[in-house]
Design a protein around this motif. Structure first.
Motif, PDB file in Angstrom:
ATOM      1  N   ALA A   1       0.863  -1.192   0.000  1.00 31.87           N
ATOM      2  CA  ALA A   1       0.000   0.000   0.000  1.00 31.87           C
ATOM      3  C   ALA A   1       0.891   1.231   0.000  1.00 31.87           C
TER       4      ALA A   1
ATOM      5  N   HIS B   1     -11.172  -4.161   4.188  1.00 27.53           N
ATOM      6  CA  HIS B   1     -10.081  -3.545   4.964  1.00 27.53           C
ATOM      7  C   HIS B   1     -10.732  -3.032   6.234  1.00 27.53           C
TER       8      HIS B   1
ATOM      9  N   GLY C   1      -5.135  -4.051   4.455  1.00 25.36           N
ATOM     10  CA  GLY C   1      -3.895  -3.782   5.188  1.00 25.36           C
ATOM     11  C   GLY C   1      -4.178  -3.760   6.669  1.00 25.36           C
ATOM     12  N   GLY C   2      -3.388  -2.926   7.377  1.00 22.30           N
ATOM     13  CA  GLY C   2      -3.599  -2.815   8.823  1.00 22.30           C
ATOM     14  C   GLY C   2      -3.063  -4.012   9.584  1.00 22.30           C
TER      15      GLY C   2
ATOM     16  N   LYS D   1       0.462   4.254  -0.318  1.00 15.68           N
ATOM     17  CA  LYS D   1      -0.005   5.483   0.333  1.00 15.68           C
ATOM     18  C   LYS D   1       0.770   5.747   1.625  1.00 15.68           C
TER      19      LYS D   1
ATOM     20  N   ASP E   1      -0.600  -1.506  -4.329  1.00 14.86           N
ATOM     21  CA  ASP E   1      -1.974  -1.044  -4.117  1.00 14.86           C
ATOM     22  C   ASP E   1      -1.960   0.471  -4.228  1.00 14.86           C
TER      23      ASP E   1
ATOM     24  N   ARG F   1     -15.489  -4.233  -2.655  1.00 15.59           N
ATOM     25  CA  ARG F   1     -15.168  -4.062  -1.236  1.00 15.59           C
ATOM     26  C   ARG F   1     -16.442  -4.323  -0.436  1.00 15.59           C
TER      27      ARG F   1
ATOM     28  N   TYR G   1       3.757   6.229   7.011  1.00  8.07           N
ATOM     29  CA  TYR G   1       2.811   7.331   7.275  1.00  8.07           C
ATOM     30  C   TYR G   1       3.420   8.563   7.942  1.00  8.07           C
TER      31      TYR G   1
ATOM     32  N   GLU H   1      -2.814  -6.055   1.513  1.00 12.76           N
ATOM     33  CA  GLU H   1      -2.236  -4.752   1.125  1.00 12.76           C
ATOM     34  C   GLU H   1      -1.578  -4.073   2.313  1.00 12.76           C
ATOM     35  N   PRO H   2      -0.499  -4.638   2.838  1.00 11.25           N
ATOM     36  CA  PRO H   2       0.151  -3.976   3.976  1.00 11.25           C
ATOM     37  C   PRO H   2       0.907  -2.731   3.533  1.00 11.25           C
ATOM     38  N   GLY H   3       0.814  -1.671   4.299  1.00  6.68           N
ATOM     39  CA  GLY H   3       1.569  -0.452   4.026  1.00  6.68           C
ATOM     40  C   GLY H   3       2.586  -0.254   5.133  1.00  6.68           C
ATOM     41  N   ARG H   4       2.075   0.173   6.294  1.00  5.71           N
ATOM     42  CA  ARG H   4       2.942   0.473   7.437  1.00  5.71           C
ATOM     43  C   ARG H   4       3.906  -0.675   7.762  1.00  5.71           C
TER      44      ARG H   4
HETATM   45  C1  LIG Z   1      -7.831  -0.129   1.462  1.00  6.24           C
HETATM   46  C2  LIG Z   1      -6.559  -0.064   2.226  1.00  6.24           C
HETATM   47  N1  LIG Z   1      -5.633  -1.014   2.003  1.00  6.24           N
HETATM   48  C3  LIG Z   1      -4.454  -0.989   2.660  1.00  6.24           C
HETATM   49  C4  LIG Z   1      -4.158  -0.005   3.592  1.00  6.24           C
HETATM   50  C5  LIG Z   1      -2.826  -0.041   4.287  1.00  6.24           C
HETATM   51  O1  LIG Z   1      -2.957  -0.208   5.654  1.00  6.24           O
HETATM   52  P1  LIG Z   1      -1.655  -0.315   6.583  1.00  6.24           P
HETATM   53  O2  LIG Z   1      -0.710   0.700   6.124  1.00  6.24           O
HETATM   54  O3  LIG Z   1      -2.159  -0.064   7.952  1.00  6.24           O
HETATM   55  O4  LIG Z   1      -1.128  -1.697   6.423  1.00  6.24           O
HETATM   56  C6  LIG Z   1      -5.105   0.987   3.856  1.00  6.24           C
HETATM   57  C7  LIG Z   1      -4.820   2.042   4.831  1.00  6.24           C
HETATM   58  O5  LIG Z   1      -5.547   2.936   5.105  1.00  6.24           O
HETATM   59  C8  LIG Z   1      -6.339   0.966   3.148  1.00  6.24           C
HETATM   60  O6  LIG Z   1      -7.263   1.909   3.354  1.00  6.24           O
END
Ligand SMILES: Cc1ncc(COP(=O)(O)O)c(C=O)c1O
Length: 474
Positions: free
Chosen positions: A66, A203, A240-241, A68, A87, A156, A437, A334-337
């Motif tokens: 992810a 998510h 994610g999360g 973002k 993602d 979703r 983040y 979809e892990p980001g953090r």
């Molecule tokens: C749809 C979706 N996927 C993935 C993520 C990534 O989450 P994280 O960074 O907590 O793993 C988010 C974060 O807001 C999200 O909204």
């Protein structure tokens, strides 16, 4: 009273740079303060932690980073190089992934708002769009018709029922209405005949393994239902999360909670700016509420968290991970953090020290609150100070770090930080593990301050890190 410590986990590359004062100074002279320093190689271990668990379950899987969580190209390049997908959450993120050479099959679009430009680009390239609502379905249908193409879509889903309670989300199609939605739009009408159904997505907020396991189970049931109607669910994306652990010590974490409650109850001196309870408050003489921060210490990080979800047992006693494998459903996430664990540090120069009218030491840094800002109540990790003069002839001191915006609330960490001694002007502060983040999500250019430069470490380990070991992300 001792100010409670929260010692962060650090990596060798971080420790190596923190010991190298000439290089730190050169970087600050060349790039200004603050600087965001990245070592994307750390993503390899993070990805492996997830791969190992998927392999334990013998599941088909795909992991989409992810992006973002961090805006650099370097982390996208690294994710792609180790075989991950990406993602994306905007037209710009999506288009940049194409420019960086990612195959459209390796890019998915989960953007909360999908404008026509994004949909057009994704449909014409054949990438998967995760749809959230009927208006999106209509727009994707229209764009796909205009392009004379079919659109790959997933849906979703939200509103899962766990322990007789419905989990609220502003995102997604309600799980209870999903069968009707499919019947009306895909089976009994040709309304969305340009959309090709590929799979389901969720998510969830919070970090409950039970809720995630339950949601996956409910999606598997929906997949079974759709199969009976002739629709194949190729994947379920669990979003994610996934938790990561930032801190070395559970006892420090517990002690911090204990000390915060004492301070909020005015039994001891404040340990946060303005005695901020970070979610905890005194009400009618009693303590109530809970810490509204990320669970910076937790025992269920990354692979363990995923294993917990896949091991969740449904009412028949079967693990949802096993069920997915038997049903031939690929699990995606979809892990980001957590993919950015140990990837980055924010480095800033001390501009001034002074005592405020409460007698607290304030250490002003050449950076502002948006350059390291948590979406939760605070970022609960002790920073490190690199002192140019190492001699220790003073007592330790508690300080608050303050930033450059003209706001009373530009206090970079709400916690009072215990330092071995007061830093001098020009000393350097390292905030570790900020790549997820913290660096980018809220950054702004108020007062015309430029955004912080992002540097990438070329390779690690190297014999020595110096300023030529880094290049600007572009
Ligand atoms: C749809 C979706 N996927 C993935 C993520 C990534 O989450 P994280 O960074 O907590 O793993 C988010 C974060 O807001 C999200 O909204």
């Amino acid at each position: 009273m001792q100010i409670p410590r929260l010692s962060p986990i650090t990596s060798p590359w971080m420790r190596c740079l923190m010991q190298d004062k000439p290089t730190i100074d050169e970087l600050l002279v060349n790039y200004g303060s603050p600087i965001n320093i990245h070592n994307p190689d750390s993503m390899e271990d993070n990805y492996k932690a997830y791969q190992d668990v998927f392999e334990e379950f013998k599941l088909d899987y795909q992991v989409f980073f992810a992006r973002k969580a961090n805006k650099t190209k370097g982390v996208v390049r690294k994710a792609a190089a180790i075989g991950m997908g990406i993602d994306t959450a905007s037209l710009q993120e999506y288009a940049q992934c194409l420019e960086l050479g990612l195959h459209p099959d390796k890019i998915i679009v989960t953007a909360a708002i999908k404008n026509k430009g994004l949909i057009k680009l994704a449909v014409s390239n054949g990438s998967l769009l995760i749809l959230d609502n009927e208006d999106e379905c209509k727009l994707v249908q229209k764009v796909a018709l205009e392009l004379g193409k079919s659109a790959n879509v997933g849906f979703r889903v939200s509103g899962f029922t766990v322990d007789d309670k419905k989990l609220y989300s502003r995102f997604g199609l309600d799980a209870d209405d999903f069968e009707l939605f499919i019947n009306e739009n895909f089976l009994q009408s040709e309304r969305y005949n340009q959309l090709t159904y590929r799979g389901l997505h969720f998510h969830l907020n919070g970090y409950s393994i039970k809720e995630r396991g339950n949601a996956l189970n409910q999606c598997l049931s929906l997949a079974e239902l759709l199969k009976q109607k002739g629709l194949t669910t190729e994947f379920i994306d669990i979003g994610g999360g996934l938790l990561m652990n930032y801190l070395e010590s559970e006892s420090e974490w517990d002690n911090f909670h204990y000390q915060l409650r004492k301070a909020i109850s005015r039994k001891t001196a404040p340990i946060t700016y303005g005695n901020n309870g970070l979610g905890i408050e005194i009400w009618n003489g009693l303590i109530r509420g809970e810490l509204k921060t990320y669970p910076f210490w937790n025992a269920n990080s990354k692979g363990d968290f995923l294993r917990g979800i896949l091991s969740y047992k449904n009412l028949s006693g079967e693990k949802v991970g096993d069920l997915a494998r038997e049903m031939g459903v690929e699990i995606r996430m979809e892990p980001g953090r957590s993919m950015l664990d140990q990837v980055g540090m924010t480095v800033a120069k001390v501009a001034f020290r002074k005592k405020d009218s409460s007698g607290d030491w304030l250490v002003g840094l050449e950076m502002n609150m948006t350059q390291m800002l948590s979406g939760s109540a605070d970022f609960l990790l002790d920073p490190y100070v690199v002192y140019h003069d190492d001699t220790k002839n003073e007592d330790s001191v508690g300080v608050y770090f303050t930033g450059a915006y003209c706001l009373e609330r530009d206090v970079l960490l709400k916690r009072k930080i215990n330092l071995d001694k007061l830093p001098e002007v020009g000393d350097v502060v390292f905030f570790v593990n900020t790549a997820g983040y913290m660096m980018h999500f809220f950054e702004s250019s108020a007062h015309l301050f430029p955004l912080a430069e992002n540097l990438m470490l070329k390779e690690y380990p190297t014999e020595k890190i110096d300023s030529s070991s880094f290049f600007k992300d572009q």
